[in-house]
Design a protein around this motif. Structure first.
Motif, PDB file in Angstrom:
ATOM      1  N   LEU A  95      52.790 -48.465 113.637  1.00  0.00           N
ATOM      2  CA  LEU A  95      52.178 -49.753 113.941  1.00  0.00           C
ATOM      3  C   LEU A  95      51.744 -49.824 115.397  1.00  0.00           C
ATOM      4  O   LEU A  95      50.647 -50.306 115.704  1.00  0.00           O
ATOM      5  CB  LEU A  95      53.144 -50.893 113.601  1.00  0.00           C
ATOM      6  N   LEU A  96      52.588 -49.316 116.285  1.00  0.00           N
ATOM      7  CA  LEU A  96      52.259 -49.339 117.709  1.00  0.00           C
ATOM      8  C   LEU A  96      51.035 -48.488 118.036  1.00  0.00           C
ATOM      9  O   LEU A  96      50.304 -48.778 118.987  1.00  0.00           O
ATOM     10  CB  LEU A  96      53.460 -48.862 118.531  1.00  0.00           C
ATOM     11  N   GLY A 100      45.096 -47.706 118.708  1.00  0.00           N
ATOM     12  CA  GLY A 100      44.607 -46.724 119.668  1.00  0.00           C
ATOM     13  C   GLY A 100      44.340 -45.347 119.102  1.00  0.00           C
ATOM     14  O   GLY A 100      43.624 -44.549 119.719  1.00  0.00           O
ATOM     15  N   VAL A 101      44.882 -45.046 117.925  1.00  0.00           N
ATOM     16  CA  VAL A 101      44.714 -43.714 117.359  1.00  0.00           C
ATOM     17  C   VAL A 101      43.869 -43.764 116.080  1.00  0.00           C
ATOM     18  O   VAL A 101      42.750 -43.256 116.046  1.00  0.00           O
ATOM     19  CB  VAL A 101      46.085 -43.041 117.091  1.00  0.00           C
ATOM     20  N   MET A 102      44.392 -44.385 115.024  1.00  0.00           N
ATOM     21  CA  MET A 102      43.686 -44.380 113.743  1.00  0.00           C
ATOM     22  C   MET A 102      42.430 -45.254 113.757  1.00  0.00           C
ATOM     23  O   MET A 102      41.351 -44.817 113.368  1.00  0.00           O
ATOM     24  CB  MET A 102      44.615 -44.805 112.599  1.00  0.00           C
ATOM     25  N   HIS A 103      42.561 -46.498 114.193  1.00  0.00           N
ATOM     26  CA  HIS A 103      41.391 -47.380 114.203  1.00  0.00           C
ATOM     27  C   HIS A 103      40.318 -46.852 115.159  1.00  0.00           C
ATOM     28  O   HIS A 103      39.118 -46.983 114.880  1.00  0.00           O
ATOM     29  CB  HIS A 103      41.779 -48.808 114.568  1.00  0.00           C
ATOM     30  N   LYS A 104      40.748 -46.257 116.257  1.00  0.00           N
ATOM     31  CA  LYS A 104      39.778 -45.650 117.190  1.00  0.00           C
ATOM     32  C   LYS A 104      38.981 -44.572 116.464  1.00  0.00           C
ATOM     33  O   LYS A 104      37.756 -44.508 116.583  1.00  0.00           O
ATOM     34  CB  LYS A 104      40.513 -45.069 118.388  1.00  0.00           C
ATOM     35  N   ARG A 105      39.659 -43.723 115.703  1.00  0.00           N
ATOM     36  CA  ARG A 105      38.975 -42.639 114.981  1.00  0.00           C
ATOM     37  C   ARG A 105      38.029 -43.209 113.927  1.00  0.00           C
ATOM     38  O   ARG A 105      36.914 -42.733 113.761  1.00  0.00           O
ATOM     39  CB  ARG A 105      40.007 -41.726 114.335  1.00  0.00           C
ATOM     40  N   LEU A 118      44.066 -54.845 115.904  1.00  0.00           N
ATOM     41  CA  LEU A 118      45.468 -55.239 115.825  1.00  0.00           C
ATOM     42  C   LEU A 118      46.061 -55.259 117.217  1.00  0.00           C
ATOM     43  O   LEU A 118      45.850 -54.340 118.005  1.00  0.00           O
ATOM     44  CB  LEU A 118      46.263 -54.240 114.971  1.00  0.00           C
ATOM     45  N   SER A 119      46.797 -56.292 117.483  1.00  0.00           N
ATOM     46  CA  SER A 119      47.561 -56.359 118.720  1.00  0.00           C
ATOM     47  C   SER A 119      49.022 -56.192 118.306  1.00  0.00           C
ATOM     48  O   SER A 119      49.565 -57.027 117.571  1.00  0.00           O
ATOM     49  CB  SER A 119      47.342 -57.707 119.403  1.00  0.00           C
ATOM     50  N   VAL A 120      49.624 -55.096 118.751  1.00  0.00           N
ATOM     51  CA  VAL A 120      51.004 -54.810 118.372  1.00  0.00           C
ATOM     52  C   VAL A 120      51.821 -54.683 119.649  1.00  0.00           C
ATOM     53  O   VAL A 120      51.446 -53.961 120.577  1.00  0.00           O
ATOM     54  CB  VAL A 120      51.105 -53.492 117.561  1.00  0.00           C
ATOM     55  N   VAL A 133      44.105 -60.420 113.539  1.00  0.00           N
ATOM     56  CA  VAL A 133      43.079 -61.452 113.651  1.00  0.00           C
ATOM     57  C   VAL A 133      41.759 -60.810 113.224  1.00  0.00           C
ATOM     58  O   VAL A 133      41.320 -59.839 113.827  1.00  0.00           O
ATOM     59  CB  VAL A 133      42.960 -62.001 115.087  1.00  0.00           C
ATOM     60  N   SER A 134      41.183 -61.333 112.164  1.00  0.00           N
ATOM     61  CA  SER A 134      39.933 -60.772 111.675  1.00  0.00           C
ATOM     62  C   SER A 134      39.177 -61.813 110.868  1.00  0.00           C
ATOM     63  O   SER A 134      39.774 -62.543 110.067  1.00  0.00           O
ATOM     64  CB  SER A 134      40.201 -59.550 110.793  1.00  0.00           C
ATOM     65  N   GLU A 135      37.875 -61.832 111.061  1.00  0.00           N
ATOM     66  CA  GLU A 135      37.034 -62.726 110.272  1.00  0.00           C
ATOM     67  C   GLU A 135      37.021 -62.328 108.801  1.00  0.00           C
ATOM     68  O   GLU A 135      36.573 -63.098 107.956  1.00  0.00           O
ATOM     69  CB  GLU A 135      35.610 -62.752 110.841  1.00  0.00           C
TER      70      GLU A 135
END
Length: 180
Positions: A95-96, A100-105, A118-120, A133-135
């Motif tokens: 989650l942390l 920075g890793v998966m969503h970035k890719r 995501l803010s974790v 938070v997402s529309e």
């Protein structure tokens, strides 16, 4: 939304029900004959239509279906992004590092990919808080993914989900704590 999510939704429906259910779901959603390529990006409205019709067909509320789908997605997501995962990571670490890793890719793979931000934050050694938070208003999918990660790592997780700050599922606060 990324085509891989649609492809996995199709497989989920086919394994939980059967292929004819998938075909009926496409027809009821106005997407007859649609094929979803895992490398393409599709309008979010397609997912809303499919989940809404699935809820109507099954009598299961859409947020519950989103959560079940989220749980189901995890093994495939871990397979797809396994090279990015450090061997020592478990649920909280995943989650942390998701943003920075998966969503970035995911964002790098196709400019139209837009996973939620995501803010974790770690609030204790054994606890993190995820702010979704997402529309897209698919916070229940995020909750299901958290549950799926806990199952994937065979951890005894206690997941407390505070009420969404909006009724439309746009903002979900998820507290995840590792017990003993």
């Amino acid at each position: 939304m990324h085509g891989s999510i649609f492809a996995l939704l199709k497989r989920y429906v086919q394994t939980q029900y059967d292929h004819s259910t998938w075909v009926r779901l496409l027809e009821a959603s106005g997407l007859s004959g649609a094929e979803f390529d895992h490398k393409e990006v599709y309008p979010d409205q397609h997912m809303y239509a499919l989940v809404g019709q699935a809820a109507e067909m099954t009598g299961i509320p859409a947020p519950v279906l989103q959560e079940k789908l989220g749980e189901y997605l995890v093994p495939d997501l871990m397979y797809m992004y396994g090279k990015l995962v450090q061997p020592e990571w478990r649920t909280l670490e995943m989650l942390l590092h998701t943003e920075g890793v998966m969503h970035k890719r995911v964002r790098e793979e196709h400019q139209l990919n837009a996973p939620p931000v995501l803010s974790v934050r770690r609030v204790a050694n054994d606890e993190v808080v995820v702010e979704y938070v997402s529309e897209r208003r698919m916070g229940a999918l995020a909750v299901g993914i958290v549950r799926g990660l806990a199952a994937y790592f065979d951890e005894q997780e206690c997941i407390d989900i505070e009420p969404t700050t909006r009724n439309d599922g746009q903002h979900v606060h998820i507290r995840v704590r590792r017990r003993g």
